[in-house]
Write a protein that holds these residues in place. Structure first.
Motif, short mmCIF file in Angstrom:
data_model
loop_
_atom_site.label_atom_id
_atom_site.label_comp_id
_atom_site.label_asym_id
_atom_site.label_seq_id
_atom_site.Cartn_x
_atom_site.Cartn_y
_atom_site.Cartn_z
N LEU A 129 0.70 -1.17 -0.02
CA LEU A 129 -0.06 0.00 0.09
C LEU A 129 0.85 1.32 0.11
O LEU A 129 2.00 1.38 0.69
CB LEU A 129 -0.95 0.08 1.28
CG LEU A 129 -1.88 -1.12 1.61
CD1 LEU A 129 -2.73 -0.63 2.61
CD2 LEU A 129 -2.68 -1.36 0.32
N ASN A 130 0.63 2.18 -0.69
CA ASN A 130 1.26 3.22 -0.74
C ASN A 130 0.88 4.27 0.63
O ASN A 130 -0.26 3.66 1.39
CB ASN A 130 1.05 4.22 -1.90
CG ASN A 130 -0.33 4.87 -2.23
OD1 ASN A 130 -0.98 5.27 -1.13
ND2 ASN A 130 -0.61 4.70 -3.59
N ALA A 131 1.40 5.30 0.74
CA ALA A 131 1.11 5.93 2.09
C ALA A 131 -0.58 6.55 2.14
O ALA A 131 -0.93 6.29 3.15
CB ALA A 131 2.19 7.30 2.22
N ASP A 132 -0.88 7.02 0.96
CA ASP A 132 -2.40 7.49 0.94
C ASP A 132 -3.24 6.33 1.17
O ASP A 132 -4.33 6.41 1.95
CB ASP A 132 -2.54 7.99 -0.30
CG ASP A 132 -1.95 9.57 -0.52
OD1 ASP A 132 -1.39 10.10 0.45
OD2 ASP A 132 -1.65 10.04 -1.70
N GLN A 133 -2.82 5.30 0.44
CA GLN A 133 -3.83 3.93 0.90
C GLN A 133 -3.76 3.47 2.29
O GLN A 133 -5.02 3.13 2.83
CB GLN A 133 -3.23 3.01 -0.23
CG GLN A 133 -3.97 3.11 -1.74
CD GLN A 133 -3.24 2.10 -2.67
OE1 GLN A 133 -1.96 1.62 -2.27
NE2 GLN A 133 -3.70 2.00 -3.88
N ALA A 134 -2.73 3.43 2.70
CA ALA A 134 -2.52 3.02 4.10
C ALA A 134 -3.33 4.02 4.97
O ALA A 134 -4.13 3.43 6.03
CB ALA A 134 -1.01 2.97 4.59
N LYS A 135 -3.47 5.35 4.69
CA LYS A 135 -3.87 6.49 5.66
C LYS A 135 -5.45 6.09 5.27
O LYS A 135 -6.39 5.98 6.34
CB LYS A 135 -3.45 7.63 5.21
CG LYS A 135 -4.16 8.76 5.94
CD LYS A 135 -3.62 10.14 5.51
CE LYS A 135 -4.30 11.04 6.14
NZ LYS A 135 -4.05 12.69 5.53
N PHE A 136 -5.79 5.81 4.00
CA PHE A 136 -7.39 5.36 4.02
C PHE A 136 -7.68 4.39 4.66
O PHE A 136 -8.96 4.45 5.35
CB PHE A 136 -7.63 5.41 2.33
CG PHE A 136 -9.03 4.95 2.12
CD1 PHE A 136 -9.83 5.82 2.15
CD2 PHE A 136 -9.47 3.65 1.85
CE1 PHE A 136 -11.34 5.68 2.02
CE2 PHE A 136 -10.57 3.37 1.53
CZ PHE A 136 -11.62 4.32 1.45
N VAL A 137 -7.04 3.12 4.54
CA VAL A 137 -7.19 1.99 5.30
C VAL A 137 -7.33 2.12 6.67
O VAL A 137 -8.50 1.53 7.42
CB VAL A 137 -6.30 0.82 5.19
CG1 VAL A 137 -6.66 -0.12 5.95
CG2 VAL A 137 -6.28 0.60 3.66
N GLN A 138 -6.73 3.09 7.38
CA GLN A 138 -6.59 3.22 8.84
C GLN A 138 -8.02 4.25 9.00
O GLN A 138 -8.75 4.00 10.26
CB GLN A 138 -5.49 4.37 9.41
CG GLN A 138 -4.46 3.31 9.70
CD GLN A 138 -4.49 2.39 10.69
OE1 GLN A 138 -5.53 2.30 11.27
NE2 GLN A 138 -3.57 1.49 10.54
N SER A 139 -8.37 4.92 8.13
CA SER A 139 -9.68 5.80 8.31
C SER A 139 -10.91 5.18 8.25
O SER A 139 -11.95 5.45 8.68
CB SER A 139 -9.52 6.91 7.38
OG SER A 139 -10.11 6.25 5.86
#
Length: 165
Positions: free
Chosen positions: A12-22
């Motif tokens: 996952l790129n950083a944006d995807q990882a942040k989205f998953v956390q959200s």
């Protein structure tokens, strides 16, 4: 040593990882259509645990026929290597019925699997992101009313480990 802090899930790129956390811990119905599509994009190339967790027509109850698959999934998800991984539990319907009805039914199917895994196996509910796709992602578009379309798919978002068969 131990390191604590934001960790980017492999693949996952950083944006995807942040989205998953959200979306971790969010209610299924709280996801917007854009968020559902974002999840679909992220999991598109991930290995799916496409268990045959099929449902009877117009039902969100786990059928006796599908129970062994759900139990196998529960046992696999209790593997210590998978602790803390985020899994998408995606509900689907066949093409019968209206858009809004099928959306709700697919969400209830995903929620039924999540509830079972949390209640019977003690899986952390925030590790399971539930999403419903209604009839928008048929497994067999050539047979839109086929039972194979009435299903729940589980995807490991983080590829931390692969469940052993």
């Amino acid at each position: 040593g131990l390191s604590v802090g934001p960790q980017t899930a492999p693949g996952l790129n950083a944006d995807q990882a942040k989205f998953v956390q959200s979306v971790r811990g969010r209610a299924t119905r709280s996801l917007s259509s854009a968020e559902r599509e974002e999840i679909a994009t992220i999991v598109k190339d991930k290995p799916k645990i496409d268990l045959e967790i099929n449902f009877n027509y117009n039902s969100a109850d786990i059928s006796a026929k599908s129970l062994p698959s759900v139990q196998a999934l529960g046992r696999a998800l209790t593997n210590p290597d998978l602790q803390g991984s985020t899994f998408v539990v995606a509900g689907h319907t066949d093409a019968a019925g209206g858009e809004e009805y099928n959306q709700g039914l697919s969400e209830r199917r995903a929620d039924a699997i999540k509830r079972y895994l949390v209640d019977k196996y003690g899986i952390n509910g925030t590790d399971l992101v539930t999403v419903g796709y209604g009839k928008s992602k048929l497994k067999d578009p050539g047979q839109p009313l086929a039972e194979v379309n009435r299903r729940v798919q589980v995807v490991n978002m983080e590829n931390k480990a692969t469940a052993a068969k």
